[in-house]
Design a protein around this motif. Sequence first.
Motif, PDB file in Angstrom:
ATOM      1  N   SER A   1     -24.489   0.155 -37.783  1.00 46.02           N
ATOM      2  CA  SER A   1     -22.781   0.018 -38.090  1.00 46.02           C
ATOM      3  C   SER A   1     -22.922  -0.003 -39.619  1.00 46.02           C
ATOM      4  O   SER A   1     -23.963  -0.372 -40.243  1.00 46.02           O
TER       5      SER A   1
ATOM      6  N   SER B   1     -19.091   3.197 -46.934  1.00 47.48           N
ATOM      7  CA  SER B   1     -18.166   4.010 -45.881  1.00 47.48           C
ATOM      8  C   SER B   1     -17.942   5.251 -46.624  1.00 47.48           C
ATOM      9  O   SER B   1     -17.869   6.357 -45.644  1.00 47.48           O
TER      10      SER B   1
ATOM     11  N   ARG C   1     -17.518   5.074 -32.050  1.00 49.29           N
ATOM     12  CA  ARG C   1     -16.838   3.555 -32.280  1.00 49.29           C
ATOM     13  C   ARG C   1     -17.082   2.800 -30.832  1.00 49.29           C
ATOM     14  O   ARG C   1     -17.240   3.217 -29.761  1.00 49.29           O
ATOM     15  N   GLU C   2     -17.544   1.646 -31.144  1.00 49.73           N
ATOM     16  CA  GLU C   2     -17.508   0.593 -30.156  1.00 49.73           C
ATOM     17  C   GLU C   2     -16.877  -0.600 -30.426  1.00 49.73           C
ATOM     18  O   GLU C   2     -17.312  -1.425 -31.363  1.00 49.73           O
ATOM     19  N   GLY C   3     -15.732  -0.821 -30.040  1.00 50.89           N
ATOM     20  CA  GLY C   3     -14.889  -1.998 -30.270  1.00 50.89           C
ATOM     21  C   GLY C   3     -14.367  -1.674 -31.625  1.00 50.89           C
ATOM     22  O   GLY C   3     -13.678  -0.756 -31.881  1.00 50.89           O
ATOM     23  N   ARG C   4     -14.573  -2.633 -32.710  1.00 53.70           N
ATOM     24  CA  ARG C   4     -14.029  -2.713 -33.940  1.00 53.70           C
ATOM     25  C   ARG C   4     -15.039  -2.021 -34.801  1.00 53.70           C
ATOM     26  O   ARG C   4     -14.861  -1.767 -35.910  1.00 53.70           O
ATOM     27  N   SER C   5     -16.256  -1.798 -34.248  1.00 54.20           N
ATOM     28  CA  SER C   5     -17.545  -1.172 -35.238  1.00 54.20           C
ATOM     29  C   SER C   5     -17.753   0.346 -35.062  1.00 54.20           C
ATOM     30  O   SER C   5     -17.518   0.683 -33.892  1.00 54.20           O
ATOM     31  N   MET C   6     -18.129   0.823 -36.135  1.00 54.34           N
ATOM     32  CA  MET C   6     -18.449   2.311 -35.995  1.00 54.34           C
ATOM     33  C   MET C   6     -19.918   2.485 -36.144  1.00 54.34           C
ATOM     34  O   MET C   6     -20.845   1.590 -37.181  1.00 54.34           O
TER      35      MET C   6
END
Length: 105
Positions: free
Chosen positions: A45, A61, A77-82
């Motif tokens: 992440s 980023s 993307r998984e939930g709020r994380s990239m």
Amino acid sequence: MDIKAGVLNKDEAEKLERIAYILKTVAHPLRLGIVHLLEKYPRLSVGEICEMLDSEQSLTSHHLQNMRLKGLLSVKREGRSMYYSLKERDVSLIIECLENCQCNM
């Protein structure tokens, strides 16, 4: 810079152009650090990368986005994380060759 016709065949010229493109894209210490981390860890992440490289999230980023847009990284993307990963093994191979170079600096 265009490679002159006749010196190299088309496939060789395209291969050299691709290598130059990759080198231009990763030609920054933070970007090289990102590639190095993603070689060790298949996906990370933004927060993990920042922590490991002791870098600011906005700058990291920015570099991740640039490398993704140029096709070197993939993102999920998984939930709020990239989560980022290397898209092409060529990047690692080129850097590995340079690391093994016996150049005097």
